[in-house]
Every structure is written in C-alpha cells, then in structure tokens.
Design a protein around this motif. Sequence first.
Motif, mmCIF file in Angstrom:
data_model
loop_
_atom_site.group_PDB
_atom_site.id
_atom_site.type_symbol
_atom_site.label_atom_id
_atom_site.label_comp_id
_atom_site.label_asym_id
_atom_site.label_seq_id
_atom_site.Cartn_x
_atom_site.Cartn_y
_atom_site.Cartn_z
ATOM 1 N N GLN A 177 0.837 -1.197 0.000
ATOM 2 C CA GLN A 177 0.000 0.000 0.000
ATOM 3 C C GLN A 177 0.875 1.251 0.000
ATOM 4 O O GLN A 177 0.616 2.217 -0.741
ATOM 5 N N ILE A 216 -6.247 -1.254 -0.907
ATOM 6 C CA ILE A 216 -6.368 0.150 -0.515
ATOM 7 C C ILE A 216 -7.053 0.923 -1.638
ATOM 8 O O ILE A 216 -6.859 0.638 -2.824
ATOM 9 N N VAL A 290 -7.884 5.111 5.939
ATOM 10 C CA VAL A 290 -6.434 5.323 5.965
ATOM 11 C C VAL A 290 -6.104 6.516 6.861
ATOM 12 O O VAL A 290 -6.678 7.595 6.732
ATOM 13 N N ALA A 309 -8.611 1.063 3.728
ATOM 14 C CA ALA A 309 -7.712 -0.070 3.531
ATOM 15 C C ALA A 309 -8.274 -1.269 4.279
ATOM 16 O O ALA A 309 -9.019 -1.123 5.240
#
Length: 341
Positions: A177, A216, A290, A309
Amino acid sequence: MKEQLEAIRKAALEAVSGPQAATDLEALRVKYLGKKGELTALLKQMGGLSAELRPVVGQLANDVRSELEAAIEKQAGLLERKAMEARLGNEAVDVTIPGKKLRMGHKHPMYSVLDEIKDIFIALGFEILDGPEVELADYNFTKLNTPADHPAREWSDTFYLTEDSKVLLRTQTSNMQIRAMEARELPIRVLSPGRVYRKDEVDATHSPMFHQIEGIVVDKGVTMGDLKGTLNAVIRRIYGERTVTRFRPHHFPFTEPSCEMDIQCHKCGGVGCPTCKGEGWIEVLGAGMVHPKVLKNCGIDPEVYSGFAFGMGLERLALGQYKISDMRLIFENDVRFLEQF
C-alpha cells in the motif's frame, strides 16, 4: 625376420577376430602395435639387416602394421554395432502395451479462493500488485504509522533478518500500500495478495506463514460507507448473499477509525463450536479509513484525499468457503483431503 613378421601377422589376426569386449581389443592393439609391442620390438632389429633386405623387410612390416590396424578397426566397429543392438534390444518398448493413465491434478483449494477474490476485485476496478517478501521496516511498519515501541515490532512477534531490526520477513502485505501510494498517480485502487510471516503458534486458525490479501482505495470523498459497502459485496460474492456479517470497532495504527469484520461461523451457524472457539463468529479481515499520517508519509494531502484499507487472511477465507474446520489441513498436503475439492 620375414618369417617372424608373418608369424606376428597370423597370430595377431587370429587374436583380433576373437575379442568380445572393447577392453580386450585394446589390449591386443597394445600387445602388437604399442611402443613396447611385438611388431615395434622386431622393427628395432632392422639395423642388423643388410642394405638389400632392409627396404624389403620395412615394406613388409608396414603392410603388416596396416593390415593389423584395419583388422582392429573392423573388429571395433563390429563390437560397437553388437553393443548398440544389445542396448536397443534391452530398451525396446512394446507399443502395443496399453499406456498408463495419467492422473491430472487440480488447483489447491486455497488458490481457487484467491483467484475468485482477484476476479471480484478486478471487476470492482482494482489492480493486482505484487511485491517483496523480504522488506524494510520503514515500509512494513514506520510509514504505516506503527511506532517503534509497538508490540508488533518486537523480536518475539517478527522474523527480523538484521540485528538492527531494519530488514525482516514482511508481517503483512500492507507494505505494498505504501509502495503504491508513493509510486502511482491518484486515484489508487490496488489489491496485494501474498505470503506473510509472524511468530504465531500453529493451531486450527493460526500459522507462522500464511497468506494475506490487502487492498487500498485512495480518492477524493472516500467514506466509511464505501468501505462497508465494498467489503459486504465482496464477502457475499464469496460466501453467498445470505452471509451474515458484522463490523466491530478496533484499533490499527495505520487506519482511523478502524474495524474488524466477522462472518457468522459456517460450522455452527453462530451457536459456538471449536472452529469459532465458541464465539459463533469468525474474524475474516481488519479494515478502516487510511490514517492521515499514513497519507502524509506518502506525500498525499489528507485534506484533499481520503481512503480505506483492508486486510484479510486467505486461509481463513478458504476455511469458510469450503467449510474446513482446521487450517493445518491446508498445509499438510494430504491427498485424501485435497481430492475432495
């Protein structure tokens, strides 16, 4: 000396026609034609012959040598052909014998689930991203807002490869990510499946090596509602439209707010059993929005962009998909188990 040459010719030709092995033939060549052979020894005596006899005997000696060399070469070829015929006879294949039916294998149940999940997320606009299993702590922990004193960074939980704790076997595929946010243009929708490593004790639902699928989404206006809607859609595509799910508040350093998603136990229907450890629910993934610090660590303005995410264990998804009660069955490679799928 002529009589001696004729005697050598006769004896050598008789001997050469007899050997049934290449080693015997070579021994005869050395005996008659070698540096210390009988013909060579006889030729050394030519110095005692008269000038008239010397060329005559020399010519005869050359004829004898040529004849012996030809005979040895001919016999060698014969022995080689016989050896080849014997080999072909021993290695002959009877093409009339029925062949053996080959048993074709099939895809491992865990990878069948993985392919299904990939297809689901690709249909949702995600890109599949692969990355290193040996990772830097910066990508595995630091840039994911995991502080140095976090329990996950302890040597008792993580397989470190250097004494300064800077290189390790990744504990999650969240490292991808960070790599995606650093290298790709926004918006981002990526899915990162792969092996991960933690010092877990082996039991029905844990293993020190297992597989994770992390994803993500980063874009403008992404909300918690997008997270729940996406994950519910995915889980119901995997387990069926009637699958019961729940979201519980949780804490992860890299998401805020954070949650865990459970599905009702496929074995007991929520009553409680050894598979779900009596709870009636099985945790399948962790998720959340996130964390702004994570976005900043990757050079993304959290005032403009947001994202969610998630990370799920592939083995646990396979347990639910195929109603498997013990994760260890997936790794033991028992054909009696694998043939069921």
